[in-house]
Design an enzyme around this catalytic site. Structure first.
Site, PDB file in Angstrom:
ATOM      1  N   ASN A 276       0.806  -1.215   0.000  1.00 55.98           N
ATOM      2  CA  ASN A 276       0.000   0.000   0.000  1.00 55.98           C
ATOM      3  C   ASN A 276       0.844   1.271   0.000  1.00 55.98           C
ATOM      4  O   ASN A 276       2.064   1.237   0.020  1.00 55.98           O
ATOM      5  CB  ASN A 276      -0.942  -0.024   1.207  1.00 55.98           C
ATOM      6  CG  ASN A 276      -2.210  -0.782   0.902  1.00 55.98           C
ATOM      7  OD1 ASN A 276      -3.147  -0.233   0.356  1.00 55.98           O
ATOM      8  ND2 ASN A 276      -2.229  -2.063   1.246  1.00 55.98           N
TER       9      ASN A 276
ATOM     10  N   HIS B  78      21.422   1.167  12.929  1.00 56.93           N
ATOM     11  CA  HIS B  78      22.667   1.500  13.636  1.00 56.93           C
ATOM     12  C   HIS B  78      22.781   0.654  14.896  1.00 56.93           C
ATOM     13  O   HIS B  78      21.781   0.370  15.554  1.00 56.93           O
ATOM     14  CB  HIS B  78      22.718   2.985  13.985  1.00 56.93           C
ATOM     15  CG  HIS B  78      22.851   3.867  12.786  1.00 56.93           C
ATOM     16  ND1 HIS B  78      24.027   4.003  12.101  1.00 56.93           N
ATOM     17  CD2 HIS B  78      21.943   4.630  12.146  1.00 56.93           C
ATOM     18  CE1 HIS B  78      23.849   4.834  11.089  1.00 56.93           C
ATOM     19  NE2 HIS B  78      22.582   5.221  11.090  1.00 56.93           N
TER      20      HIS B  78
ATOM     21  N   SER C 295      -1.695  -2.928  13.849  1.00 61.63           N
ATOM     22  CA  SER C 295      -1.306  -1.548  13.551  1.00 61.63           C
ATOM     23  C   SER C 295      -0.380  -0.970  14.612  1.00 61.63           C
ATOM     24  O   SER C 295      -0.532  -1.250  15.802  1.00 61.63           O
ATOM     25  CB  SER C 295      -2.542  -0.648  13.467  1.00 61.63           C
ATOM     26  OG  SER C 295      -3.320  -0.986  12.360  1.00 61.63           O
TER      27      SER C 295
ATOM     28  N   LYS D 265      11.563  -9.191  16.795  1.00 62.76           N
ATOM     29  CA  LYS D 265      12.004 -10.592  16.765  1.00 62.76           C
ATOM     30  C   LYS D 265      11.035 -11.403  15.914  1.00 62.76           C
ATOM     31  O   LYS D 265       9.969 -10.916  15.525  1.00 62.76           O
ATOM     32  CB  LYS D 265      12.111 -11.163  18.180  1.00 62.76           C
ATOM     33  CG  LYS D 265      10.832 -11.138  18.966  1.00 62.76           C
ATOM     34  CD  LYS D 265      11.051 -11.601  20.399  1.00 62.76           C
ATOM     35  CE  LYS D 265       9.736 -11.512  21.170  1.00 62.76           C
ATOM     36  NZ  LYS D 265       9.869 -11.903  22.541  1.00 62.76           N
TER      37      LYS D 265
END
Length: 184
Positions: free
Chosen positions: A71, A102, A144, A150
């Site tokens: 989307n 990072h 959402s 993980k």
């Protein structure tokens, strides 16, 4: 002379990315965007669609399966590793999928990357962030505004920051996605 040519090549590559992500991917034609994706990413499946405003970084590391919907304003990052998106995957708007980040423990703020694998029939709701090194199992759902740090097991529903198990999906996953709204 050699450093000038290297700089010039860098400018060309950056400008090409700018044109692709900020102009061409906003053109209101699914056919044109699919044509461009096939030439930008490693593979782009049959009947898949990308809506306007999708941003691709290092497309040579991005693979998208068949009948997949990406989307509006989704970021697909292939800079730190492979990004593999399976078949019949639904990725809602404003989702960010990262293969590069990072290292927060490094004194010099170095980058580290890892592959992201999104298996078949995964449903990723809007405004989700997926971090490097994650595999999302077949048929899983990500709620959402979640941050996936993980792996997500198949047919599970996860949500939150960081995403945690909130349910099980009960579906035989027999559908084929096909979504191409006009002017989106």
């Amino acid at each position: 002379m050699k450093s000038f040519l290297v700089k010039l090549l860098g400018v060309f590559v950056s400008f090409k990315g700018y044109l692709f992500n900020n102009w061409l991917m906003y053109f209101p034609s699914h056919t044109l965007r699919a044509f461009l994706m096939k030439r930008t990413v490693k593979s782009f499946g049959k009947e898949s669609s990308v809506l306007m405003g999708v941003e691709v970084r290092a497309g040579r590391n991005v693979s998208i399966g068949n009948n997949t919907i990406i989307n509006q304003k989704v970021l697909l990052d292939g800079r730190g590793g492979k990004l593999v998106i399976g078949n019949n995957v639904d990725i809602a708007q404003e989702t960010n999928i990262w293969t590069l980040e990072h290292d927060v423990h490094d004194d010099y703020h170095v980058s580290k990357g890892a592959d992201v694998i999104i298996e078949d029939y995964v449903w990723i709701a809007s405004r989700v962030t997926i971090l490097p090194g994650v595999t999302i199992g077949r048929g899983a759902v990500v709620a959402s505004n979640s941050v996936v740090t993980k792996n997500v097991e198949p047919l599970t529903i996860v949500g939150g920051v960081p995403a945690k198990l909130i349910g099980q999906r009960k579906s035989n996953l027999l559908y084929k996605l096909n979504y191409r709204p006009l002017f989106r």
